[in-house]
Design an enzyme around this catalytic site. Structure first.
Site, PDB file in Angstrom:
ATOM      1  N   GLN A  49       0.847  -1.182   0.000  1.00 39.96           N
ATOM      2  CA  GLN A  49       0.000   0.000   0.000  1.00 39.96           C
ATOM      3  C   GLN A  49       0.893   1.246   0.000  1.00 39.96           C
ATOM      4  OE1 GLN A  49      -3.587  -0.428   2.397  1.00 39.96           O
ATOM      5  NE2 GLN A  49      -3.063   1.486   3.391  1.00 39.96           N
ATOM      6  N   ASN A  51       0.443   5.423   0.670  1.00 42.10           N
ATOM      7  CA  ASN A  51      -0.470   6.467   1.137  1.00 42.10           C
ATOM      8  C   ASN A  51       0.212   7.815   1.082  1.00 42.10           C
ATOM      9  OD1 ASN A  51      -2.639   4.686   1.861  1.00 42.10           O
ATOM     10  ND2 ASN A  51      -1.400   4.061   3.594  1.00 42.10           N
ATOM     11  N   ARG A  62       0.319  13.934  14.110  1.00 47.37           N
ATOM     12  CA  ARG A  62      -0.440  12.779  13.635  1.00 47.37           C
ATOM     13  C   ARG A  62       0.219  11.535  14.217  1.00 47.37           C
ATOM     14  NH1 ARG A  62      -3.602  12.957   8.456  1.00 47.37           N
ATOM     15  NH2 ARG A  62      -3.628  15.105   7.751  1.00 47.37           N
ATOM     16  N   HIS A  65       0.739   5.510  15.430  1.00 50.51           N
ATOM     17  CA  HIS A  65      -0.033   4.352  14.982  1.00 50.51           C
ATOM     18  C   HIS A  65       0.865   3.157  14.677  1.00 50.51           C
ATOM     19  CE1 HIS A  65      -2.571   7.854  13.373  1.00 50.51           C
ATOM     20  NE2 HIS A  65      -3.098   7.466  14.520  1.00 50.51           N
ATOM     21  N   LYS A  75       7.313   0.331   7.305  1.00 48.35           N
ATOM     22  CA  LYS A  75       6.942   1.576   6.619  1.00 48.35           C
ATOM     23  C   LYS A  75       8.194   2.310   6.170  1.00 48.35           C
ATOM     24  CE  LYS A  75       3.003   2.824   9.555  1.00 48.35           C
ATOM     25  NZ  LYS A  75       2.495   3.865  10.473  1.00 48.35           N
TER      26      LYS A  75
END
Length: 186
Positions: A49, A51, A62, A65, A75
């Site tokens: 993925q 983003n 932010r 997570h 990531k």
């Protein structure tokens, strides 16, 4: 010639990736991802993925997570516009750097990315208005596997560079870690 300089961060498995750049009067060329080179740095899974985010206001936080197994993810986080303070927190059970954090400035100008392995929470704070990020993930987002850590978790005590001006309602609602939190298993 290698297109990336891989720099080990103080937390095991966490890497700062510096993209090499060829520049002339027309502009520049910089390779953003190379499976062969980044595999050696720790991004060994396929990209599942990609983003993109835009955060409008300086001081916004932010995160933090992460995803639990079996949806844990690696990531690669990059800042395409603006400047951010990017943070990774080691949540791996049994890790010698459990609940330690590392923060680094990522910007469009420095062409650096943070390679965050499975078992880390991730978040960032914008250091200027209109910051745009690109995330490459090794696993697709799985809402049932999502975990989060409050950005002001006292056991972690992240030293955010600016006063926090904004957080999403969802991120504000993340609770502090229970006192018996032993980390996440991968």
């Amino acid at each position: 010639m290698a297109q990336f300089e891989v720099i080990a961060a103080p937390l095991a498995g966490l890497k700062l990736i510096r993209r090499r750049c060829s520049e002339d009067s027309r502009g520049y060329f910089s390779r953003f991802f190379c499976a062969d080179e980044l595999n050696a740095a720790g991004f060994s899974e396929p990209i599942a993925q990609i983003n993109q985010t835009l955060t409008r206001r300086r001081g916004t936080v932010r995160g933090l997570h992460f995803q639990y197994s079996p949806h844990a993810e690696t990531k690669l986080v990059s800042c395409l516009r603006g400047r951010i303070f990017d943070v990774a927190v080691d949540l791996r059970s049994g890790s010698p750097t459990f609940l330690h954090w590392y923060g680094v400035e990522l910007s469009a100008n420095n062409r650096e990315s943070l390679l965050i392995p499975q078992g880390f929470a991730h978040g960032f704070q914008t250091l200027e208005d209109d910051c745009e990020l690109l995330y490459l993930h090794s696993a697709a987002y799985a809402p049932s596997a999502e975990g989060a850590l409050h950005a002001l978790e006292p056991r972690v005590a992240i030293d955010w560079p600016l006063a926090i001006t904004e957080m999403s309602e969802r991120d504000r609602q993340h609770s502090n870690l229970p006192s018996d939190f032993q980390g996440i298993e991968l």
